[in-house]
Design a protein around this motif. Sequence first.
Motif, short mmCIF file in Angstrom:
data_model
loop_
_atom_site.label_atom_id
_atom_site.label_comp_id
_atom_site.label_asym_id
_atom_site.label_seq_id
_atom_site.Cartn_x
_atom_site.Cartn_y
_atom_site.Cartn_z
N GLY A 85 0.82 -1.22 0.00
CA GLY A 85 0.00 0.00 0.00
C GLY A 85 0.85 1.26 0.00
N ILE A 86 1.91 1.25 0.80
CA ILE A 86 2.82 2.40 0.85
C ILE A 86 3.55 2.55 -0.49
CG2 ILE A 86 4.89 3.35 1.96
CD1 ILE A 86 2.79 3.35 4.02
N ALA A 87 3.90 1.42 -1.10
CA ALA A 87 4.59 1.47 -2.41
C ALA A 87 3.70 2.15 -3.45
CB ALA A 87 4.97 0.06 -2.86
N ARG A 88 2.42 1.87 -3.38
CA ARG A 88 1.47 2.51 -4.32
C ARG A 88 1.45 4.02 -4.10
NH1 ARG A 88 -4.95 1.66 -3.93
NH2 ARG A 88 -5.57 3.11 -5.58
N ARG A 89 1.41 4.43 -2.83
CA ARG A 89 1.43 5.86 -2.51
C ARG A 89 2.73 6.51 -2.99
NH1 ARG A 89 -2.13 9.36 -2.15
NH2 ARG A 89 -3.31 8.08 -0.70
N ALA A 142 1.71 -1.78 -6.92
CA ALA A 142 3.08 -1.25 -6.96
C ALA A 142 3.91 -2.11 -6.03
CB ALA A 142 3.12 0.20 -6.51
N ASN A 143 5.19 -2.22 -6.34
CA ASN A 143 6.05 -3.01 -5.46
C ASN A 143 7.26 -2.18 -5.03
OD1 ASN A 143 6.99 -3.59 -8.39
ND2 ASN A 143 8.73 -4.25 -7.13
N VAL A 144 7.92 -2.63 -3.99
CA VAL A 144 9.19 -2.00 -3.59
C VAL A 144 10.30 -2.71 -4.38
CG1 VAL A 144 9.33 -3.51 -1.54
CG2 VAL A 144 10.75 -1.48 -1.68
#
Length: 286
Positions: A85-89, A142-144
Amino acid sequence: MGPSSLRTAGLVEALVELGHSVADMGQVVPVPGPALEHPNKALKALPAIAAWTAALAEAAYQISADAMPIFLGGDHSMSAGTVSGIARRAGELGKPLFVLWLDAHPDFHTLDTTTSGNLHGVPLAYASGLSGFQGYFPKLQANVSPERICALGIRSVDPAERVALAEAGVTVHDMRAIDEHGIAPLLRAFLERVAAEGGMLHVSFDVDFLDPAIAPAVGTTVPGGATFREAHLVMEMLHDSGLVTSLDLVELNPFLDERGRTATLMVDLTASLMGRRIMDRPTRSY
Ligand SMILES: NC(=[NH2+])NCCC[C@H](N)C(=O)O
Ligand SMILES: [Mn+2]
Ligand SMILES: [Mn+2]
């Protein structure tokens, strides 16, 4: 029980005392999905964890717009959701996301390689975009990038993880590296990279990063972990860097605790990360 125990140990009060304003967002609620059959019969609670991952990814994406989220677990499978979720942001903000994984374990299994079937062993592989989750876990938005991950404190790695970590290019600082070089130079080098690239930094803190002698309240203790002083130093350096944008606190099991000492230590370490210090320092020291 982990989140309740962290609240009871005074997490919110500690943050407020440091001058932060805190909103306790309560519990994320997963929406149950369909039953899932997977060829790996060892997998435990696959539909439940897939549902949690979807709900947590959405919550992490939403909250990270205007706050520094602290996610309380729960086991480390939580981070499949929070990191993705953070990667998407981060992607929307056009900022590279870095992840500091504080753990005895790299949690770098796929659904195919885990032999224990415990899904707290897979979140970092999922959030890195490794294949082998399609059709079971939520589709990654999205990925890290694995090259932007630093795993610190590692001392228990399964054979399949060892191969996958090397192939993906994750930086792994195991306990031997910490013994040899000291924890500060290893962390400093990583923070310098994050700063140089103008990145966001997510910290995923598994209780078993810590030595079991100081933190017994976790189901997967491994001897030879970070000491009290090493852990506080990491947290203080993270604070001084000003780079941390989100945090997971995971794997606390209060049934295994002794008079709340692990919960209290996790709160104190979080306070160090959020600005508690022994003395003011004239300059940044990381
Ligand atoms: N988050 C954790 N405590 N993970 C422990 C994982 C241990 C082991 N590698 C497994 O997959 O079962
Ligand atoms: Mn873990
Ligand atoms: Mn662990």
